[in-house]
Write a protein that holds these residues in place. Sequence first.
Motif, PDB file in Angstrom:
ATOM      1  N   THR A 295      35.025  24.326 121.960  1.00 52.71           N
ATOM      2  CA  THR A 295      35.660  24.295 123.288  1.00 52.71           C
ATOM      3  C   THR A 295      34.690  24.572 124.420  1.00 52.71           C
ATOM      4  OG1 THR A 295      36.266  26.636 123.078  1.00 52.71           O
ATOM      5  CG2 THR A 295      37.903  24.995 122.353  1.00 52.71           C
ATOM      6  N   GLY A 296      33.508  25.100 124.091  1.00 52.99           N
ATOM      7  CA  GLY A 296      32.552  25.455 125.141  1.00 52.99           C
ATOM      8  C   GLY A 296      32.925  26.722 125.885  1.00 52.99           C
ATOM      9  N   ALA A 297      33.691  27.594 125.239  1.00 56.13           N
ATOM     10  CA  ALA A 297      34.096  28.852 125.871  1.00 56.13           C
ATOM     11  C   ALA A 297      32.907  29.786 126.010  1.00 56.13           C
ATOM     12  CB  ALA A 297      35.202  29.515 125.059  1.00 56.13           C
ATOM     13  N   ASP A 298      32.950  30.645 127.021  1.00 58.56           N
ATOM     14  CA  ASP A 298      31.890  31.640 127.182  1.00 58.56           C
ATOM     15  C   ASP A 298      32.402  33.057 127.041  1.00 58.56           C
ATOM     16  OD1 ASP A 298      33.157  32.103 129.645  1.00 58.56           O
ATOM     17  OD2 ASP A 298      31.840  30.688 130.672  1.00 58.56           O
TER      18      ASP A 298
ATOM     19  N   ARG B  81      31.467  37.620 132.723  1.00 62.74           N
ATOM     20  CA  ARG B  81      31.819  36.351 133.350  1.00 62.74           C
ATOM     21  C   ARG B  81      33.088  35.838 132.696  1.00 62.74           C
ATOM     22  NH1 ARG B  81      28.037  33.534 136.204  1.00 62.74           N
ATOM     23  NH2 ARG B  81      28.858  31.558 135.448  1.00 62.74           N
ATOM     24  N   LEU B  82      34.174  35.845 133.442  1.00 60.05           N
ATOM     25  CA  LEU B  82      35.448  35.385 132.916  1.00 60.05           C
ATOM     26  C   LEU B  82      35.716  33.999 133.490  1.00 60.05           C
ATOM     27  CD1 LEU B  82      37.605  38.586 133.253  1.00 60.05           C
ATOM     28  CD2 LEU B  82      36.415  37.762 131.271  1.00 60.05           C
ATOM     29  N   GLU B  83      35.284  32.970 132.794  1.00 56.94           N
ATOM     30  CA  GLU B  83      35.454  31.616 133.311  1.00 56.94           C
ATOM     31  C   GLU B  83      36.233  30.746 132.337  1.00 56.94           C
ATOM     32  OE1 GLU B  83      31.615  30.208 134.366  1.00 56.94           O
ATOM     33  OE2 GLU B  83      31.544  31.351 136.221  1.00 56.94           O
ATOM     34  N   ARG B  84      35.651  30.487 131.175  1.00 55.27           N
ATOM     35  CA  ARG B  84      36.302  29.652 130.158  1.00 55.27           C
ATOM     36  C   ARG B  84      36.528  30.518 128.933  1.00 55.27           C
ATOM     37  NH1 ARG B  84      35.822  24.235 130.610  1.00 55.27           N
ATOM     38  NH2 ARG B  84      35.380  23.944 128.401  1.00 55.27           N
ATOM     39  N   VAL B  85      37.784  30.823 128.650  1.00 56.10           N
ATOM     40  CA  VAL B  85      38.067  31.871 127.679  1.00 56.10           C
ATOM     41  C   VAL B  85      38.956  31.359 126.549  1.00 56.10           C
ATOM     42  CG1 VAL B  85      37.894  33.635 129.460  1.00 56.10           C
ATOM     43  CG2 VAL B  85      40.138  32.735 128.855  1.00 56.10           C
ATOM     44  N   VAL B  86      38.812  32.006 125.398  1.00 56.90           N
ATOM     45  CA  VAL B  86      39.691  31.819 124.243  1.00 56.90           C
ATOM     46  C   VAL B  86      40.381  33.151 123.984  1.00 56.90           C
ATOM     47  CG1 VAL B  86      39.796  31.368 121.760  1.00 56.90           C
ATOM     48  CG2 VAL B  86      38.298  29.993 123.212  1.00 56.90           C
ATOM     49  N   LEU B  87      41.698  33.117 123.828  1.00 59.31           N
ATOM     50  CA  LEU B  87      42.474  34.335 123.586  1.00 59.31           C
ATOM     51  C   LEU B  87      42.753  34.485 122.098  1.00 59.31           C
ATOM     52  CD1 LEU B  87      45.153  33.915 126.425  1.00 59.31           C
ATOM     53  CD2 LEU B  87      42.838  34.836 126.594  1.00 59.31           C
ATOM     54  N   VAL B  88      42.712  35.724 121.625  1.00 56.09           N
ATOM     55  CA  VAL B  88      42.966  36.016 120.216  1.00 56.09           C
ATOM     56  C   VAL B  88      43.894  37.215 120.123  1.00 56.09           C
ATOM     57  CG1 VAL B  88      41.954  36.634 117.994  1.00 56.09           C
ATOM     58  CG2 VAL B  88      40.703  35.148 119.546  1.00 56.09           C
TER      59      VAL B  88
ATOM     60  N   LYS C 128      28.813  34.931 119.214  1.00 56.54           N
ATOM     61  CA  LYS C 128      27.669  34.654 120.095  1.00 56.54           C
ATOM     62  C   LYS C 128      28.050  34.474 121.561  1.00 56.54           C
ATOM     63  CE  LYS C 128      25.026  34.566 116.470  1.00 56.54           C
ATOM     64  NZ  LYS C 128      24.199  35.769 116.142  1.00 56.54           N
ATOM     65  N   VAL C 129      29.219  34.970 121.982  1.00 59.07           N
ATOM     66  CA  VAL C 129      29.588  34.982 123.397  1.00 59.07           C
ATOM     67  C   VAL C 129      30.144  36.360 123.731  1.00 59.07           C
ATOM     68  CG1 VAL C 129      30.067  32.505 123.496  1.00 59.07           C
ATOM     69  CG2 VAL C 129      31.920  34.112 122.961  1.00 59.07           C
TER      70      VAL C 129
END
Length: 485
Positions: free
Chosen positions: A131-134, A63-70, A155-156
Motif C-alpha cells: 500500500t505504500g503506507a508510512d 509523520r501521520l500521512e498514509r496509515v494502516v490500522l490494526v 520497517k515503518v
Amino acid sequence: MTSAFFEDPQIHRDGRDDGTPEDFRDEPLTGELDLADRQALRRVAGLSTELADITEVEYRTLRLERVVLVGVWTEGTAQQAESSLRELAALAETAGSQVLEGLIQRRSKPDVATYIGSGKTAELAEIVRATGADTVICDGELSPSQLRHLEEIVKVKVIDRTALILDIFAQHARSREGKAQVELAQLEYLLPRLRGWGGNLSRQVGGRAAGGVGIGGRGPGETKIELDRRRIRARMAKLRRQIAEMAKTRETMRSNRRRNRIPSVAIAGYTNAGKSSLLNRLTGAGVLVEDALFATLDPTVRRAQTPSGRPFTLADTVGFVRHLPHQLVEAFRSTLEEVTQADLILHVVDGSDAEPEAQIDAVRQVLREIGADRVPELVVINKADAADPLTLARLRRREPGSVVVSARTGAGIEELMAAIEAELPEVGREVRVVLPYERGDLVARIHELGEVFSQEHTAEGTRLHARVPAALAAELDRYVTAEAL
C-alpha cells in the motif's frame, strides 16, 4: 471517511469475498476461540479515507500521512470490534492522515511480543509495502517492547491509540494551561519509551574499553537515554508546578461563583456528541463548533438563565472517548474539576451514533475515575434530527428522565431548560438571627449546610448573618429578632 465502511459482512479471512457467511461473527458461548479464528488477520473491507488536504503532524518526528490500522478482537462481537476500528480511523483523520487499510485479528489476547503475533506481523509488513503506507496505528496501548519489535519487522513508524490521541490534543490545545497539560501527558507517555539507536548515543567511557579515550575519559559516565530521562523528569516537574498555579486561578473563579450562590452546570459527554453546539444554543457563546474529534480542549464557562430567570453557569469540557489515556486524565484533572465540582452534569449523548450505549458507558467510566459519579446527572440525547426514532426510544427506556434535543434545530431546548431548573439545588434563604448559646447545634448546622457572612458573640447569644437551605431557615424563624436585623 467513506460511508462504505464494513458494509459487506461476507469477507474472507484473506480479504477475498467468497460469498459464504462469516463463521466467526458471533462470540463462542464457551469463550474458547477456534484455532483458525485466532490465527486469522481479518481485513476490514472499505476502511479507507480520502482527504483533499493532508496536514503533516509531528510528534517525536512522527509523520501521520498514509496509515494502516490494526486491531485485535479479543471479546465482544465483530460489530463492536469494527466500531472500535472505525473510531480509530476517525481519530487518524482528525490527526491529518489518509487511512489505507484496516485490519482486525481474532485472538484470545494481544501477543506480548508483537501485539498480533510474529507470523501476522510479517503479513502486515507485506500489506504496508503493497500500500505504500508510512505508519501503522494499533488500536490499543502498546508496551515499549511491542513497539520496538513491530517497527523492526514492518520497517515503518508504529504508534498506538494513546500516541494518536495525544497528538490530536497537541494540535487542538490553545490556552496556556491546555498546552501545558498536553505536554505533560506526552512526556509521561514518552518517558518509558525512550530508546537508543546504537552505541553513538552512549556516553559511558573508560580506558581501553572506551576506544582508547584514556586519561580523563575513565568513569561510569551517563548514557544519552539517562540524560534525556533526567531532562524529561525535570520538565515534567516544572509543568506540574505551572498547572498547579493555573489551577489556583481556576479555583478562585469557582469560589467567586460559589460565594455569589450561582449554581454551576457542566456539559460532559463523548467527543463529537455536540457539547459545544449545545452550549452555543443555550447561551449564544459562539464557541468553535467543528465536526471533528476533540475540537474542544479548553473549558469555556458562560452564564445562562432558567425560564424563571434564575442564573446559572454552563461549562463546556473536553470530550471523552473509549480507552481515554490515563496520562490525559491525570494531566487534565484540574480542568476536569469543572465537572467534579458542578451542581449538575449535562451528559450529552450522540443519538445518531451506531452504539450510543457504549458511549454512555465510556463517559461514566471516566466520570468515576475523576470522582464525578456522585454529582447529579441529566442525560441529554442530542442530534435528534439525525437519529433513528427506534434508537431514541431505546435510549429513553434505558435512561429514564433523559431529554431528547437537537442543538442544530433547537428542538427540545425548552424542555431541557425546564429539566435543568428542576435539577438545580435550592437557592436557600438569607437570614439574620440571634441564637442562644445553648443552641450550639443550630450554629453547627448553619456552618455545615449554609454560607456564613458574619458571626458575632453578644450578651444575648450568637448573632449570625447567613444563607441557609429553606428547611433550615424555617427552623430559624423563631430566632429572628429586632436585635438581629
